[in-house]
Design a protein around this motif. Structure first.
Motif, PDB file in Angstrom:
ATOM      1  N   ASN A   1      -8.050   0.689  12.489  1.00  0.00           N
ATOM      2  CA  ASN A   1      -7.773   0.563  11.055  1.00  0.00           C
ATOM      3  C   ASN A   1      -7.449   1.905  10.394  1.00  0.00           C
ATOM      4  OD1 ASN A   1      -8.524  -2.314   9.766  1.00  0.00           O
ATOM      5  ND2 ASN A   1      -9.793  -1.971  11.579  1.00  0.00           N
ATOM      6  N   ARG A   2      -7.416   2.985  11.164  1.00  0.00           N
ATOM      7  CA  ARG A   2      -7.302   4.320  10.570  1.00  0.00           C
ATOM      8  C   ARG A   2      -5.939   4.556   9.933  1.00  0.00           C
ATOM      9  NH1 ARG A   2      -9.958   8.481  14.193  1.00  0.00           N
ATOM     10  NH2 ARG A   2     -11.697   7.358  13.263  1.00  0.00           N
TER      11      ARG A   2
ATOM     12  N   GLN B   1       2.904   7.091   7.658  1.00  0.00           N
ATOM     13  CA  GLN B   1       2.310   5.938   8.327  1.00  0.00           C
ATOM     14  C   GLN B   1       2.673   4.690   7.538  1.00  0.00           C
ATOM     15  OE1 GLN B   1      -1.897   6.157   9.153  1.00  0.00           O
ATOM     16  NE2 GLN B   1      -1.957   4.166  10.156  1.00  0.00           N
ATOM     17  N   VAL B   2       3.332   3.739   8.186  1.00  0.00           N
ATOM     18  CA  VAL B   2       3.799   2.538   7.494  1.00  0.00           C
ATOM     19  C   VAL B   2       2.782   1.410   7.552  1.00  0.00           C
ATOM     20  CG1 VAL B   2       6.231   3.082   7.765  1.00  0.00           C
ATOM     21  CG2 VAL B   2       5.056   1.852   9.600  1.00  0.00           C
ATOM     22  N   LYS B   3       1.857   1.431   8.525  1.00  0.00           N
ATOM     23  CA  LYS B   3       0.844   0.394   8.623  1.00  0.00           C
ATOM     24  C   LYS B   3      -0.288   0.850   9.540  1.00  0.00           C
ATOM     25  CE  LYS B   3       1.454  -3.254  11.260  1.00  0.00           C
ATOM     26  NZ  LYS B   3       0.591  -2.977  12.416  1.00  0.00           N
ATOM     27  N   ALA B   4      -1.381   0.109   9.457  1.00  0.00           N
ATOM     28  CA  ALA B   4      -2.482   0.264  10.408  1.00  0.00           C
ATOM     29  C   ALA B   4      -2.610  -1.045  11.181  1.00  0.00           C
ATOM     30  CB  ALA B   4      -3.781   0.602   9.683  1.00  0.00           C
ATOM     31  N   ARG B   5      -3.610  -1.114  12.065  1.00  0.00           N
ATOM     32  CA  ARG B   5      -3.924  -2.346  12.791  1.00  0.00           C
ATOM     33  C   ARG B   5      -2.745  -2.897  13.610  1.00  0.00           C
ATOM     34  NH1 ARG B   5      -8.175  -5.254  10.183  1.00  0.00           N
ATOM     35  NH2 ARG B   5      -7.107  -7.190  10.606  1.00  0.00           N
ATOM     36  N   PRO B   6      -2.178  -2.169  14.554  1.00  0.00           N
ATOM     37  CA  PRO B   6      -2.493  -0.807  14.990  1.00  0.00           C
ATOM     38  C   PRO B   6      -1.739   0.235  14.165  1.00  0.00           C
ATOM     39  CG  PRO B   6      -0.795  -1.690  16.396  1.00  0.00           C
ATOM     40  CD  PRO B   6      -1.150  -2.785  15.423  1.00  0.00           C
ATOM     41  N   PRO B   7      -2.130   1.515  14.294  1.00  0.00           N
ATOM     42  CA  PRO B   7      -1.436   2.565  13.544  1.00  0.00           C
ATOM     43  C   PRO B   7       0.039   2.638  13.932  1.00  0.00           C
ATOM     44  CG  PRO B   7      -3.524   3.366  14.428  1.00  0.00           C
ATOM     45  CD  PRO B   7      -3.290   2.023  15.043  1.00  0.00           C
ATOM     46  N   ALA B   8       0.902   2.595  12.922  1.00  0.00           N
ATOM     47  CA  ALA B   8       2.352   2.667  13.149  1.00  0.00           C
ATOM     48  C   ALA B   8       2.931   3.714  12.210  1.00  0.00           C
ATOM     49  CB  ALA B   8       3.007   1.306  12.907  1.00  0.00           C
TER      50      ALA B   8
END
Length: 475
Positions: free
Chosen positions: A379-380, A415-422
């Motif tokens: 979630n980071r 960073q465009v998203k988490a869960r997973p980190p992208a």
């Protein structure tokens, strides 16, 4: 929910089909093979205007307590004891059997209200089986077709009559809205790109996967402190993906037990294919996945493929080396396993691996803590400012290669998203960036921002030219 209903009966009378009909989803596996269901499966049912909790159960058979069928029978008896009402299902098409007579006596001895359900009543020649059901002494049978949805109104009326109007339709309590907090607008001094705080109270979905007979169901039973799931020395006992809920240190954990997954080439039977498909759905629904290895025969090819599958699905992964109580030299084996983990799973560098014993309960708290820690990493989020400072530093230390005599330039990162980190990187000619440099960036992000053991996605895009479609000004 107002009350709980258990669906019981001998194998292959349509219990799981009725369960799927009542919950409105194909949750339970259905096949012509008798004895497909082996564990208690809970669900939330809706029948016209009724709402209740429902439990699908294994088929009841005459068998000794030490056999697989005997352990399945014990699971059904537990479900009857937990329920407020039993739906006793018989096959109107085939008629009654001696097993039906014995099971009717077992249900009657439990002292619970019973609704007798004559399933497959739409079939030709089912009238004889329907009238035979009167001889069970459980009242008037309710003819239905679970597969086609016929007779559901009559079933609803029978349930209301058996459980009582007051229990079936509890009064609704209007709760006054108090202590409503209105969020204040954010201060101008607050940073817009602040990294969010991990929510320690949010329920967590965890799937347990592995090869057959790796000890997945035994592990979950040890977590729960009860024999909730069917276990035994036989391989492939679990077929359905069963979810259970429990609290670990004040946090709700919803854990999914799944069927053992063999190599694709060995999966030939239709029922096993359905079980594997159900396991794959559980992986996609979960947030963190625990891959159970058999510590006595670890790192089989299928183990590595399962880890790779979880990472490709973008889930957080934790390895559990189970059956540690059977290991003769734990220190030597642990060092060997750690070396193999780093060498054989480079795509999951830093993945957490914990030696455990589902049979004795050894190190289960450490496993759960690893699950929580991995979910935190999954979630980071990293602020854009930190990412761009890092991007400038890595380009200075190791610049992108030149392609066709022209140097590639990485301009901007976020960073465009988490869960997973992208992460998205704006650059010149993204199609020319080599895979080796993307791996270099991925490993750098993993090490410098402390993101071990979870999949990292990097997307490259070209920067938009604001003057591309603007006509040149004439002088």
């Amino acid at each position: 929910m107002s009350f709980t209903v258990a669906i019981v009966g001998r194998p292959n009378v349509g219990k799981s089909t009725l369960f799927n009909r009542l919950v409105g989803k194909k949750l339970a596996l259905v096949d012509d093979t008798p004895g497909v269901t082996r564990d208690r499966r809970p669900g939330e049912a809706k029948l016209i205007d009724l709402r209740f909790h429902i439990i699908d159960t294994p088929g009841l058979e005459q068998a000794g307590p030490d056999t697989l069928e005997g352990r399945m029978r014990a699971q059904t008896e537990i479900a009857i004891d937990e329920a407020d009402l039993a739906l006793f299902v018989v096959d109107a098409k085939l008629g009654l059997t001696p097993i039906d007579q014995e099971l009717a006596e077992l249900v009657r001895r439990r002292g619970k209200p019973v609704v007798l359900v004559a399933n497959k009543a739409e079939a030709k020649g089912s009238d004889g089986g329907f009238y035979d059901a009167y001889t069970l002494g459980l009242g008037e049978p309710c003819p239905i077709s679970a597969e086609h949805g016929q007779g559901m109104i009559d079933l609803r009326d029978a349930i209301v009559e058996a459980i009582g109007e007051e229990r079936a339709f509890p009064p609704k309590v209007d709760e006054a809205v108090t202590n409503v907090s209105i969020p204040l607008p954010a201060s101008e001094d607050e940073e817009e790109d602040e990294e969010p705080v991990y929510d320690e109270t949010k329920p967590l979905r965890v799937a347990i996967i592995g090869r057959p007979n790796a000890g997945k169901s035994t592990l979950i039973n040890r977590f729960l402190g009860e024999d909730r799931l069917l276990t035994g020395p036989e391989a492939g006992i679990t077929r359905d993906s069963i979810s259970v809920e429990w609290d670990w240190r004040g946090r709700t954990i919803r854990m999914f037990d799944t069927a053992g997954m063999r190599r694709k080439a060995r999966v030939q039977e239709k029922l096993e294919k359905l079980s594997v498909a159900d396991s794959l759905r559980s992986i996609r629904f979960a947030e963190t996945v625990v891959i159970v290895f058999d510590a006595t025969i670890p790192f089989e090819k299928q183990d590595l493929q399962l880890v790779d599958l979880v990472l490709r699905e973008g889930r957080a992964a934790v390895i559990a080396f189970n059956k540690w109580d059977l290991v003769e030299d734990p220190q030597e084996l642990l060092a060997d396993l750690r070396e193999k983990t780093e060498r054989l799973l480079p795509q999951a560098r830093g993945i957490r691996a914990v030696p455990i014993s589902g049979q004795t309960g050894y190190s289960l708290d450490k496993l759960m803590q690893s699950v929580i820690d991995t979910d935190k990493v999954w979630n980071r989020r990293v602020s854009t400012a930190r990412l761009n400072r890092w991007l400038d530093a890595v380009q200075t230390q190791h610049p992108p290669p030149a392609v066709s005599g022209r140097r590639l330039k990485l301009k901007y990162m976020t960073q465009v998203k988490a869960r997973p980190p992208a992460f998205m990187i704006s650059c010149t000619r993204p199609e020319s960036v080599p895979e080796s440099y993307i791996r270099y960036l991925t490993n750098g992000i993993r090490a410098d921002f402390d993101i071990p053991g979870v999949p990292i996605r990097i997307h490259l895009k070209t920067g938009d030219n604001p003057f591309a479609n603007r006509a040149k000004k004439r002088r």
